[in-house]
Design a protein around this motif. Structure first.
Motif, PDB file in Angstrom:
ATOM      1  N   GLU A   1      -8.631   0.582   8.610  1.00  0.00           N
ATOM      2  CA  GLU A   1      -8.970   1.990   8.406  1.00  0.00           C
ATOM      3  C   GLU A   1      -9.028   2.373   6.929  1.00  0.00           C
ATOM      4  O   GLU A   1      -9.620   3.394   6.580  1.00  0.00           O
ATOM      5  N   ARG A   2      -8.407   1.581   6.055  1.00  0.00           N
ATOM      6  CA  ARG A   2      -8.506   1.867   4.625  1.00  0.00           C
ATOM      7  C   ARG A   2      -9.966   1.866   4.166  1.00  0.00           C
ATOM      8  O   ARG A   2     -10.325   2.545   3.198  1.00  0.00           O
TER       9      ARG A   2
ATOM     10  N   HIS B   1       0.859  -1.179   0.000  1.00  0.00           N
ATOM     11  CA  HIS B   1       0.000   0.000   0.000  1.00  0.00           C
ATOM     12  C   HIS B   1       0.896   1.230   0.000  1.00  0.00           C
ATOM     13  O   HIS B   1       1.387   1.659   1.038  1.00  0.00           O
TER      14      HIS B   1
ATOM     15  N   VAL C   1       3.265  -0.912   3.945  1.00  0.00           N
ATOM     16  CA  VAL C   1       2.572   0.362   3.824  1.00  0.00           C
ATOM     17  C   VAL C   1       3.623   1.463   3.794  1.00  0.00           C
ATOM     18  O   VAL C   1       4.702   1.335   4.374  1.00  0.00           O
TER      19      VAL C   1
ATOM     20  N   PHE D   1      -1.403   7.276   5.491  1.00  0.00           N
ATOM     21  CA  PHE D   1      -0.759   6.139   6.137  1.00  0.00           C
ATOM     22  C   PHE D   1       0.726   6.448   6.326  1.00  0.00           C
ATOM     23  O   PHE D   1       1.347   7.103   5.490  1.00  0.00           O
TER      24      PHE D   1
ATOM     25  N   GLN E   1      -1.701   7.288  -0.762  1.00  0.00           N
ATOM     26  CA  GLN E   1      -2.450   8.033   0.240  1.00  0.00           C
ATOM     27  C   GLN E   1      -3.792   8.451  -0.356  1.00  0.00           C
ATOM     28  O   GLN E   1      -3.912   8.625  -1.576  1.00  0.00           O
ATOM     29  N   PHE E   2      -4.768   8.612   0.531  1.00  0.00           N
ATOM     30  CA  PHE E   2      -6.102   9.034   0.076  1.00  0.00           C
ATOM     31  C   PHE E   2      -6.223  10.535   0.303  1.00  0.00           C
ATOM     32  O   PHE E   2      -6.391  11.005   1.433  1.00  0.00           O
TER      33      PHE E   2
ATOM     34  N   LEU F   1      -4.813  -1.539   8.025  1.00  0.00           N
ATOM     35  CA  LEU F   1      -5.671  -2.164   7.024  1.00  0.00           C
ATOM     36  C   LEU F   1      -7.162  -1.915   7.248  1.00  0.00           C
ATOM     37  O   LEU F   1      -7.885  -1.584   6.301  1.00  0.00           O
TER      38      LEU F   1
ATOM     39  N   TRP G   1      -6.603   8.159  -4.786  1.00  0.00           N
ATOM     40  CA  TRP G   1      -5.449   7.432  -4.280  1.00  0.00           C
ATOM     41  C   TRP G   1      -4.231   7.934  -5.044  1.00  0.00           C
ATOM     42  O   TRP G   1      -4.132   7.745  -6.252  1.00  0.00           O
TER      43      TRP G   1
ATOM     44  N   GLU H   1     -12.408   4.054   1.306  1.00  0.00           N
ATOM     45  CA  GLU H   1     -13.249   3.382   0.312  1.00  0.00           C
ATOM     46  C   GLU H   1     -14.717   3.763   0.473  1.00  0.00           C
ATOM     47  O   GLU H   1     -15.434   3.971  -0.509  1.00  0.00           O
TER      48      GLU H   1
END
Length: 484
Positions: free
Chosen positions: A186-187, A4, A36, A207, A7-8, A184, A13, A191
Motif C-alpha cells: 500500500e505504500r 518505516h 512499521v 500506517f 506517515q504520508f 508494504l 513523508w 508514491e
C-alpha cells in the motif's frame, strides 16, 4: 529493508508521533522484513486536517479532471505490476499468480471509476420529473466529505482500490489506513500520488495498528464517513464510534458462504469450482464458500474428485511458479485456524483430507488444505468464519433442503450454485440471501457489479455505481421553473 517510521500526510513523508514499531514478517520465511510505526492519534489529527484543507479544491474539480488522476493510478500500477505483485507475495504469502490477479483487479477498478467520475458530470443538475406546474427540481451529487478508509490484510491493493477509487471519483478527500500486517504494497499508493501530482492532502496514508490509527480515525469528529473491511468484532466497534457523532459507515464484514452442488451437476466441474472457492489465498477470503452442500446422489464422486485435487496442491514458496498455495499471512491467523482444527478433533469430525494426508513445508505459516464431511450444523466449524483452508461439507436430499441450510447462517455475503440445469441453478440462486451469487462459475468479482452482503456480512455495497454512491450525498434544488 529500513524501518518505516513515517506517515504520508499532505503529500509529504513526515515522522510519526509514535516512537513504537511493529514487525512486518515474511510468512513464508518467518523472517523480519522491516518494522512499521504503530501510529499515533496525533498522526490522525494531522492527516484529517490536511484532508479538510484539500476538500474544497478537490470537490471543485470536474469529474473529468478527477478521472485523469484515477487513470494515473491505473497507469502507474500497470507499470509497477510485477514489482508490486512480488512485494505482495512476500508480505502476504499468496502465490505470485494470485498476486498478479490482484494487481489486475486493482487496475481495472481505478479505470472503472475514472469513467464513473466522468459520467458523474453528466448527471449533475438532472431534472426531476414533477407533476406540479411551474416548479422545477434538479438533482446534484456532492461528496460526503473527508472519509476514513480502513482495509484488511488479505487482499493488499485490491480492497484499497475498491474504496479509494470511488471516494476520489466522488470528490472526497481521504485518510487511508492499510493493515499493519501487510503495509508494504500500500505504500505504493502514496508514491504514486506524488508521481501523478495528486493535489496535496487529497490522499493521506497512515500506517499503524488499531490503537494508534484505527480507533482514533473511526472516532475522529471531522471524519464524515468511515469505510471498513474486516472482522465483525472490529467493524461493530467502528460502527459504535461513528454512531457517537452520527457519521456514515460502510462495513464489509464476515462470511460463511455456501456452495450448493445438485445431483445433476458434473462432479469434476463442480470440484474445480469448489476448490477455487475455498483454497484460493489459503482460504483467507471473506467470500470463501466454506460450507459445501452436496446432494447425496453425487456426494461420493465429488468427495473423490476433491480428494484428488487437494492431494495435487503444491504448498511452498509463493514466489515459485508451480506453488499452488502459500502460507497463511500471519502466525496469529495460523494459530486461530489451528484452534478450529483442534475443535474438529474434539468433535470427532470425519476428515476426507487434513494434515495427516501430507507433509507440510519445514518453515512458514502453513496449514494443510482440509475437508471435513458430514459436519453437523451445530458444529462451530459449520457456523463460524474460519478464514483458512478448511472446507466443511454435508449431504442434502433435495433443493428445498439446500436452500434452507444455505440460508441458515448469520452471514449472507456470497454463495455458489452448481447444477446441470442453468435455469434450475438460477432459480435456487434467487432464493438465497447473499449479495453475490455465482451460478456454474468460479468467483468472478467485477468492477461493474456490487459487492456486499446481507445480515451480519455488512452494511452497504462496494464496486459498481453503488460503490460511487456510497461516497456521495444527494442534493435537490427545488424552486420556480426557468422561463424560456
Amino acid at each position: 529493508m529500513s524501518p518505516h517510521e513515517h506517515q504520508f500526510i499532505d503529500n509529504e513523508w513526515v515522522a510519526s508521533a509514535s516512537h513504537q514499531r511493529l514487525p512486518v514478517i515474511n510468512p513464508y520465511t518467518e523472517a523480519l522484513i522491516t518494522e512499521v510505526t504503530t501510529g499515533h492519534p496525533d498522526d490522525v489529527d494531522n492527516a484529517v486536517g490536511a484532508a479538510q484543507r484539500a476538500l474544497p479544491a478537490w470537490q471543485g474539480l470536474s469529474g473529468a479532471e478527477r478521472g485523469k488522476y484515477l487513470e494515473g493510478f491505473a497507469e502507474a500500477l500497470s507499470r509497477r505490476r510485477d514489482e508490486l505483485a512480488r512485494l505482495s507475495s512476500i508480505n502476504n504469502g499468496k502465490v505470485l499468480a494470485e498476486a498478479h490477479i490482484d494487481l489486475d483487479d486493482a487496475i481495472a477498478c481505478y479505470r472503472y471509476y475514472a469513467n464513473q467520475a466522468r459520467a458523474l458530470d453528466r448527471r449533475q443538475g438532472e431534472r426531476v420529473k414533477l407533476d406540479m406546474e411551474g416548479v422545477e427540481a434538479r438533482c446534484y451529487h456532492d461528496p460526503v466529505g473527508v472519509v476514513g478508509l480502513i482495509t484488511p490484510w488479505n487482499f493488499p491493493l485490491v480492497t484499497s482500490a475498491w474504496k479509494l477509487a470511488p471516494a476520489l471519483a466522488a470528490g472526497c478527500t481521504v485518510v487511508l489506513k492499510p493493515s499493519e500486517v501487510t503495509p508494504l504494497p500500500e505504500r505504493a499508493l502514496a508514491e504514486i500520488a506524488l508521481e501523478i501530482d495528486l493535489p496535496a492532502g487529497v490522499l493521506n496514508v497512515l500506517f499503524g495498528d488499531g490503537q494508534g490509527i484505527g480507533a482514533p480515525l473511526a472516532a475522529h469528529f471531522d471524519i464524515d464517513k468511515i469505510s471498513f473491511t474486516g472482522s465483525n468484532r472490529v467493524g461493530e466497534a467502528v460502527m459504535h464510534a461513528a454512531a457517537d457523532r452520527t457519521a456514515g459507515v460502510s462495513l464489509e464484514l464476515g462470511g460463511k458462504s455456501p456452495i450448493i452442488v445438485m445431483e445433476d451437476a458434473d462432479p469434476e466441474r463442480a470440484a474445480d469450482w469448489v476448490m477455487a472457492g475455498i483454497y484460493l489465498n489459503a482460504g483467507q477470503i471473506c467470500s470463501a464458500t466454506s460450507r459445501l452442500l452436496v446432494h447425496k446422489d453425487v456426494a461420493e464422486p465429488l468427495y473423490a474428485a476433491l480428494a484428488h485435487r487437494i492431494d495435487a496442491l503444491v504448498l511452498g514458496d509463493p514466489l515459485v511458479e508451480d506453488t499452488d498455495m502459500g502460507p497463511l499471512t500471519s502466525a496469529r491467523q495460523r494459530d486461530s485456524v489451528r484452534g478450529y482444527l483442534a475443535l474438529a478433533e474434539q468433535e470427532g469430525l470425519v476428515a476426507v483430507r487434513d494434515a495427516r494426508h501430507r507433509t507440510l513445508p519445514r518453515h512458514g505459516y502453513f496449514l494443510a488444505p482440509t475437508l471435513y464431511r458430514d459436519v453437523p450444523t451445530t458444529s462451530r466449524l459449520w457456523q463460524e468464519e474460519i478464514f483458512g483452508p478448511v472446507l466443511c461439507a454435508r449431504g442434502i436430499d433435495d433443493e428445498a433442503e439446500a436452500i434452507r441450510l444455505a440460508n441458515d447462517s448469520e452471514f449472507g455475503l456470497a454463495a455458489t450454485v452448481v447444477s446441470g440445469d442453468p435455469q434450475r441453478a438460477r432459480r435456487i440462486a434467487r432464493r438465497l440471501r447473499a449479495g453475490s451469487i455465482w451460478v456454474n462459475s468460479e468467483q468472478l468479482v467485477l468492477p461493474q457489479t456490487g459487492w456486499g452482503g446481507f445480515k451480519r456480512s455488512g452494511i452497504g455495497r462496494e464496486l459498481g455505481p453503488w460503490g460511487l454512491a456510497a461516497f456521495l450525498a444527494v442534493k435537490h434544488l427545488v424552486g420556480t421553473a426557468d422561463e424560456g
